[in-house]
Design a protein around this motif. Structure first.
Motif, PDB file in Angstrom:
ATOM      1  N   LEU A   3     -22.819  84.079 -16.129  1.00 26.93           N
ATOM      2  CA  LEU A   3     -21.928  83.635 -17.255  1.00 26.93           C
ATOM      3  C   LEU A   3     -22.137  82.290 -17.831  1.00 26.93           C
ATOM      4  O   LEU A   3     -22.789  81.544 -17.143  1.00 26.93           O
ATOM      5  CB  LEU A   3     -20.393  83.331 -16.617  1.00 26.93           C
ATOM      6  N   SER A   4     -21.860  82.202 -19.112  1.00 29.55           N
ATOM      7  CA  SER A   4     -22.198  80.891 -19.922  1.00 29.55           C
ATOM      8  C   SER A   4     -21.166  79.952 -19.441  1.00 29.55           C
ATOM      9  O   SER A   4     -20.137  80.217 -18.941  1.00 29.55           O
ATOM     10  CB  SER A   4     -21.990  81.558 -21.392  1.00 29.55           C
ATOM     11  N   THR A   5     -21.464  78.697 -19.860  1.00 29.01           N
ATOM     12  CA  THR A   5     -20.396  77.664 -19.654  1.00 29.01           C
ATOM     13  C   THR A   5     -19.063  77.931 -20.387  1.00 29.01           C
ATOM     14  O   THR A   5     -18.255  77.520 -19.744  1.00 29.01           O
ATOM     15  CB  THR A   5     -21.227  76.225 -20.173  1.00 29.01           C
ATOM     16  N   ASP A   6     -19.201  78.435 -21.634  1.00 29.94           N
ATOM     17  CA  ASP A   6     -17.951  78.663 -22.222  1.00 29.94           C
ATOM     18  C   ASP A   6     -17.115  79.716 -21.682  1.00 29.94           C
ATOM     19  O   ASP A   6     -15.978  79.681 -21.484  1.00 29.94           O
ATOM     20  CB  ASP A   6     -18.183  79.252 -23.544  1.00 29.94           C
ATOM     21  N   GLU A   7     -17.840  80.859 -21.147  1.00 29.10           N
ATOM     22  CA  GLU A   7     -17.230  81.865 -20.374  1.00 29.10           C
ATOM     23  C   GLU A   7     -16.492  81.320 -18.990  1.00 29.10           C
ATOM     24  O   GLU A   7     -15.376  81.667 -18.698  1.00 29.10           O
ATOM     25  CB  GLU A   7     -18.233  82.978 -20.004  1.00 29.10           C
ATOM     26  N   LEU A   8     -17.247  80.565 -18.402  1.00 30.34           N
ATOM     27  CA  LEU A   8     -16.712  79.963 -17.171  1.00 30.34           C
ATOM     28  C   LEU A   8     -15.407  79.063 -17.388  1.00 30.34           C
ATOM     29  O   LEU A   8     -14.624  79.062 -16.726  1.00 30.34           O
ATOM     30  CB  LEU A   8     -17.801  79.126 -16.396  1.00 30.34           C
ATOM     31  N   ALA A   9     -15.717  78.167 -18.387  1.00 26.62           N
ATOM     32  CA  ALA A   9     -14.478  77.253 -18.710  1.00 26.62           C
ATOM     33  C   ALA A   9     -13.325  78.247 -19.133  1.00 26.62           C
ATOM     34  O   ALA A   9     -12.171  77.719 -18.665  1.00 26.62           O
ATOM     35  CB  ALA A   9     -14.858  76.446 -19.921  1.00 26.62           C
ATOM     36  N   GLU A  10     -13.447  79.300 -19.925  1.00 25.28           N
ATOM     37  CA  GLU A  10     -12.398  80.099 -20.157  1.00 25.28           C
ATOM     38  C   GLU A  10     -11.811  80.677 -19.025  1.00 25.28           C
ATOM     39  O   GLU A  10     -10.514  80.930 -18.873  1.00 25.28           O
ATOM     40  CB  GLU A  10     -12.575  81.023 -21.095  1.00 25.28           C
ATOM     41  N   LEU A  11     -12.658  81.053 -18.048  1.00 27.31           N
ATOM     42  CA  LEU A  11     -11.929  81.719 -16.710  1.00 27.31           C
ATOM     43  C   LEU A  11     -11.286  80.519 -15.945  1.00 27.31           C
ATOM     44  O   LEU A  11     -10.221  80.921 -15.370  1.00 27.31           O
ATOM     45  CB  LEU A  11     -13.222  82.220 -16.076  1.00 27.31           C
ATOM     46  N   LEU A  12     -11.649  79.519 -16.075  1.00 26.76           N
ATOM     47  CA  LEU A  12     -11.072  78.273 -15.447  1.00 26.76           C
ATOM     48  C   LEU A  12      -9.586  78.197 -16.090  1.00 26.76           C
ATOM     49  O   LEU A  12      -8.502  78.115 -15.284  1.00 26.76           O
ATOM     50  CB  LEU A  12     -11.738  77.031 -15.409  1.00 26.76           C
ATOM     51  N   LEU A  13      -9.607  78.329 -17.344  1.00 23.86           N
ATOM     52  CA  LEU A  13      -8.209  78.036 -18.111  1.00 23.86           C
ATOM     53  C   LEU A  13      -7.394  79.197 -17.692  1.00 23.86           C
ATOM     54  O   LEU A  13      -6.127  78.854 -17.435  1.00 23.86           O
ATOM     55  CB  LEU A  13      -8.552  77.872 -19.560  1.00 23.86           C
ATOM     56  N   ASP A  14      -7.610  80.411 -17.733  1.00 20.62           N
ATOM     57  CA  ASP A  14      -7.015  81.417 -17.382  1.00 20.62           C
ATOM     58  C   ASP A  14      -6.406  81.305 -16.023  1.00 20.62           C
ATOM     59  O   ASP A  14      -5.262  81.875 -15.961  1.00 20.62           O
ATOM     60  CB  ASP A  14      -7.927  82.860 -17.521  1.00 20.62           C
ATOM     61  N   GLU A  15      -6.967  80.971 -15.223  1.00 20.19           N
ATOM     62  CA  GLU A  15      -6.639  80.751 -13.671  1.00 20.19           C
ATOM     63  C   GLU A  15      -5.681  79.767 -13.468  1.00 20.19           C
ATOM     64  O   GLU A  15      -4.647  79.930 -12.860  1.00 20.19           O
ATOM     65  CB  GLU A  15      -7.800  80.299 -12.747  1.00 20.19           C
ATOM     66  N   LEU A  16      -5.728  78.715 -14.442  1.00 17.51           N
ATOM     67  CA  LEU A  16      -4.556  77.574 -14.171  1.00 17.51           C
ATOM     68  C   LEU A  16      -3.742  77.969 -14.951  1.00 17.51           C
ATOM     69  O   LEU A  16      -2.394  77.748 -14.596  1.00 17.51           O
ATOM     70  CB  LEU A  16      -5.449  76.251 -15.061  1.00 17.51           C
ATOM     71  N   LEU A  17      -3.764  78.646 -16.087  1.00 17.53           N
ATOM     72  CA  LEU A  17      -2.588  79.130 -16.973  1.00 17.53           C
ATOM     73  C   LEU A  17      -1.868  80.189 -16.214  1.00 17.53           C
ATOM     74  O   LEU A  17      -0.588  80.311 -16.075  1.00 17.53           O
ATOM     75  CB  LEU A  17      -3.118  79.603 -18.201  1.00 17.53           C
ATOM     76  N   GLY A  18      -2.741  80.923 -15.506  1.00 13.29           N
ATOM     77  CA  GLY A  18      -1.897  82.010 -14.707  1.00 13.29           C
ATOM     78  C   GLY A  18      -1.125  81.658 -13.573  1.00 13.29           C
ATOM     79  O   GLY A  18      -0.375  82.003 -12.800  1.00 13.29           O
ATOM     80  N   ALA A  19      -1.534  80.275 -12.935  1.00 11.20           N
ATOM     81  CA  ALA A  19      -0.927  79.792 -11.783  1.00 11.20           C
ATOM     82  C   ALA A  19       0.344  79.062 -12.167  1.00 11.20           C
ATOM     83  O   ALA A  19       1.094  78.946 -11.233  1.00 11.20           O
ATOM     84  CB  ALA A  19      -1.965  79.018 -11.160  1.00 11.20           C
ATOM     85  N   ALA A  20       0.591  78.732 -13.195  1.00  5.21           N
ATOM     86  CA  ALA A  20       1.556  77.953 -13.944  1.00  5.21           C
ATOM     87  C   ALA A  20       2.985  78.715 -13.423  1.00  5.21           C
ATOM     88  O   ALA A  20       2.941  79.816 -13.676  1.00  5.21           O
ATOM     89  CB  ALA A  20       1.577  77.403 -15.239  1.00  5.21           C
ATOM     90  N   PRO A  21       3.985  77.865 -13.105  1.00  5.25           N
ATOM     91  CA  PRO A  21       5.230  78.892 -13.165  1.00  5.25           C
ATOM     92  C   PRO A  21       5.611  79.207 -14.435  1.00  5.25           C
ATOM     93  O   PRO A  21       5.349  78.914 -15.564  1.00  5.25           O
ATOM     94  CB  PRO A  21       6.452  77.766 -12.859  1.00  5.25           C
ATOM     95  N   ALA A  22       6.125  80.649 -14.250  1.00  6.89           N
ATOM     96  CA  ALA A  22       6.948  81.397 -15.415  1.00  6.89           C
ATOM     97  C   ALA A  22       7.707  80.398 -16.435  1.00  6.89           C
ATOM     98  O   ALA A  22       7.729  80.577 -17.698  1.00  6.89           O
ATOM     99  CB  ALA A  22       7.358  82.605 -15.109  1.00  6.89           C
ATOM    100  N   ASP A  23       8.449  79.683 -15.627  1.00  7.45           N
ATOM    101  CA  ASP A  23       9.642  79.042 -16.437  1.00  7.45           C
ATOM    102  C   ASP A  23       9.136  77.457 -16.577  1.00  7.45           C
ATOM    103  O   ASP A  23      10.243  76.575 -16.993  1.00  7.45           O
ATOM    104  CB  ASP A  23      10.989  78.867 -15.805  1.00  7.45           C
ATOM    105  N   GLY A  24       7.978  77.172 -16.776  1.00  9.96           N
ATOM    106  CA  GLY A  24       7.704  75.787 -16.684  1.00  9.96           C
ATOM    107  C   GLY A  24       7.156  75.053 -15.496  1.00  9.96           C
ATOM    108  O   GLY A  24       6.347  75.546 -14.995  1.00  9.96           O
TER     109      GLY A  24
END
Length: 323
Positions: free
Chosen positions: A40-61
């Motif tokens: 995977l490219s650097t941009d693809e890996l960074a997006e994967l990381l963002l997706d992981e962090l965003l998905g881990a955040a509580p639904a209500d903030g």
């Protein structure tokens, strides 16, 4: 009616594993890194990381505290790069700003993983009598952070960095000059991480004439008294011992250094004994000391927790200041 406190999630992003802690339970999954996704490219890996962090955040903030295994400005959250996560790529990416833009209702607190580990080490292992303390991680990458406990300050340079020692040119035993040419995940050669990091172990073994050596059997082979494993351990701990000598010679106020990370903690007493042997050798005008004595401590698995440290940083346990 009492309002419940907002939910909190802690995340530790390493080169090999990503850990997510919520409600007392911790989930571990492969990190979105170049080590795990080499195509995977650097941009693809960074997006994967963002997706992981965003998905881990509580639904209500709520609040998300992140320990990130990357060279970054701890003041702003701007990321400069990470050999385990993104290889030789250099960047100036505001990952924290991107997280806040996509989930503004979440309180995002992102700090370097070694900064977080240092905060937890200073709070849970060190004591008030120590002037300065440091934390050295020897894992998929190598880095060091030092804080002054008298002021609770962690000094950084103009780029917000401190202690990227893993990419300094390394020292190797005089009889092993072939180790100076080994590659580093950052794209360079002959770095401290080229010899002493987790990914380096197999390459060092091959350079020593023992190809096919597996890091996951290292401790077992040491326990069995395997001489090839012992020689390998001596080779990969030599640069770390020289770094500790340098710290002791140049930082007289540094009272305690904790050594953690997957390599050091995984090999445990074998790693400590190898460092003790290196440091016990004649080093000139001062004694090197031993890992079990004053000055250096090889940590047990779980003794220092970067997720807990990320929460301490979010709560202001250490203040990042420009030197």
């Amino acid at each position: 009616m009492t309002r419940e406190a907002p939910a909190e999630v802690g995340v530790d992003v390493g080169g090999t594993w990503l850990r997510i802690r919520s409600g007392g339970a911790t989930e571990r999954r492969p990190a979105p890194s170049l080590l795990n996704h080499p195509r995977l490219s650097t941009d693809e890996l960074a997006e994967l990381l963002l997706d992981e962090l965003l998905g881990a955040a509580p639904a209500d903030g709520g609040r998300v505290t992140v320990s990130l295994g990357a060279a970054m400005d701890d003041r702003s959250g701007r990321v400069h790069g990470s050999a385990p996560l993104w290889g030789e790529a250099r960047m100036e990416r505001d990952l924290v700003g991107e997280l806040r833009a996509r989930r503004p209702e979440v309180g995002w607190h992102v700090h370097n993983d070694v900064t977080c580990a240092l905060a937890d080490f200073a709070a849970s292992v060190a004591h008030e009598g120590h002037r300065q303390v440091g934390y050295l991680t020897v894992s998929s990458g190598i880095a060091l952070k030092v804080a002054d406990l008298r002021t609770r300050d962690l000094a950084v340079d103009a780029n917000g960095l401190q202690g990227e020692v893993g990419h300094l040119q390394t020292a190797v035993p005089a009889h092993l000059p072939q180790l100076l040419g080994l590659p580093c995940e950052c794209g360079g050669t002959g770095h401290l991480a080229s010899v002493s990091s987790g990914p380096a172990i197999a390459r060092v073994a091959e350079a020593l004439g023992t190809p096919g050596f597996r890091a996951d059997t290292f401790a077992d082979r040491l326990a069995a008294g395997d001489p090839e494993a012992a020689a390998l351990l001596a080779a990969v701990t030599f640069p770390v011992a020289q770094l500790l000598r340098w710290l002791r010679a140049t930082h007289p106020l540094l009272d305690l250094v904790g050594i953690g990370g997957g390599v050091a903690e995984g090999l445990g007493p074998y790693y400590e004994d190898a460092l003790r042997a290196q440091l016990a050798q004649d080093s000139g005008y001062f004694e090197g000391g031993t890992p079990s004595g004053p000055g250096v401590r090889v940590l047990r698995p779980g003794e220092v927790d970067p997720i807990r440290g990320a929460r301490r940083m979010a709560d202001g346990f250490l203040t990042v200041v420009t030197s």
